[in-house]
Each structure stands twice: as C-alpha cells, then as structure tokens.
Design a protein around this motif. Structure first.
Motif, short mmCIF file in Angstrom:
data_model
loop_
_atom_site.label_atom_id
_atom_site.label_comp_id
_atom_site.label_asym_id
_atom_site.label_seq_id
_atom_site.Cartn_x
_atom_site.Cartn_y
_atom_site.Cartn_z
N GLU A 129 -1.22 -1.46 -11.64
CA GLU A 129 -1.71 -1.25 -10.28
C GLU A 129 -1.21 -2.40 -9.41
N VAL A 130 -0.52 -2.07 -8.32
CA VAL A 130 -0.08 -3.09 -7.37
C VAL A 130 -1.27 -3.43 -6.49
N LEU A 131 -1.51 -4.73 -6.33
CA LEU A 131 -2.66 -5.21 -5.55
C LEU A 131 -2.18 -5.65 -4.17
N GLN A 132 -2.67 -4.97 -3.13
CA GLN A 132 -2.27 -5.25 -1.76
C GLN A 132 -3.54 -5.39 -0.92
N TRP B 37 -3.11 -7.08 5.06
CA TRP B 37 -1.97 -7.98 4.82
C TRP B 37 -0.66 -7.23 5.06
N ALA B 38 0.32 -7.92 5.61
CA ALA B 38 1.65 -7.34 5.75
C ALA B 38 2.22 -7.08 4.36
N TYR C 252 8.79 -8.01 -3.46
CA TYR C 252 7.86 -8.49 -4.48
C TYR C 252 6.48 -7.92 -4.17
N ALA C 253 5.53 -8.12 -5.07
CA ALA C 253 4.14 -7.70 -4.86
C ALA C 253 3.26 -8.94 -4.78
N ASN C 254 2.18 -8.86 -4.02
CA ASN C 254 1.23 -9.96 -3.96
C ASN C 254 0.45 -10.09 -5.27
N GLY C 255 0.23 -8.98 -5.93
CA GLY C 255 -0.49 -9.00 -7.19
C GLY C 255 -0.25 -7.72 -7.96
N VAL C 256 -0.39 -7.80 -9.27
CA VAL C 256 -0.26 -6.64 -10.15
C VAL C 256 -1.34 -6.76 -11.22
#
Length: 130
Positions: free
Chosen positions: A4-7, A11-12, A17-21
C-alpha cells in the motif's frame, strides 16, 4: 505480497518516489550495488551508465530470491556528486523506467564524500518484499 502506497491527505504527490509504503511478505535486502559488472569492473566513468549498471545488479540479486523490480519498497542512493546526479537525471529516469517500470518506492538520495570503490560515483541499496 501486499503493498500500500502511503500518501498523506493534502500533500503534493511526489515525482519518482513514494512518501511511504506499507508491505507484508518475505523481505529481501540488497547490499549497495555500484556500476560494475559481474567481474567487478566499473562499466564506465559516466554517472548515468554507472547508475544503469547498479540498477541491473539489483535486478540480478533480486532474481536470486524470485523477486523483481516490482517488489522493491525502498531504495537508498549514495552519490558522490549532486551536480553529476542532477545533470544525468533524464538518462537515469529513462533507465529506471525501462528497468523498473512504474514502481516508485520510498527513496532517499544522499550525497557522500566518496565510496569505497574509488571510481564508483553511485551506490544503491534496495529493500524488497515478496
């Protein structure tokens, strides 16, 4: 693998890249890979070509675990020159998309004074979840 990508809301969206996974499954840790071939010969003094080789090396190590670029959840890049990195971004991006597709994991880029291999300009560590 569950991923799961954490956005965070508001946030822009980051580019490349992803901010969190968040992921569950078997973890695979790939040591820092540099731009040398299987015989430990640096493939070029060109930053983008060294980066491409480091990415290919990551793919080879992941294959040993039955994984591929789509399983990567984190990359840490160590670069010896911010200027060379920025100048090569278009070529690096093209190689990245060709080899890793549209998987954009959590990523950090750190400028360092040098790497253990004197000719190395980039070293990339990877974490994958299968």
């Amino acid at each position: 693998m569950s991923r799961e990508v954490l956005q965070p809301p508001g946030w822009a969206r980051p580019r490349g890249y992803a901010n969190g996974v968040a992921a569950t499954g078997r973890q695979v840790f790939v040591a820092g890979q540099i731009g040398w071939d299987a015989e430990q010969r640096i493939v070029s003094d060109d930053f983008a070509l060294q980066t491409r080789q480091a990415l290919l090396n990551i793919i080879d190590v992941l294959a040993c675990a039955g994984a591929g670029p789509g399983h990567i959840v984190r990359l840490t890049w160590y670069v010896t020159s911010r200027d060379e990195y920025n100048a090569a971004l278009a070529e690096i991006g093209a190689s990245y998309r060709e080899l890793f597709g549209r998987n954009f994991p959590v990523m950090s880029v750190v400028v360092v004074a040098g790497l253990v291999e004197p000719r190395a300009k980039v070293e990339i560590e990877a974490t994958a979840v299968i």
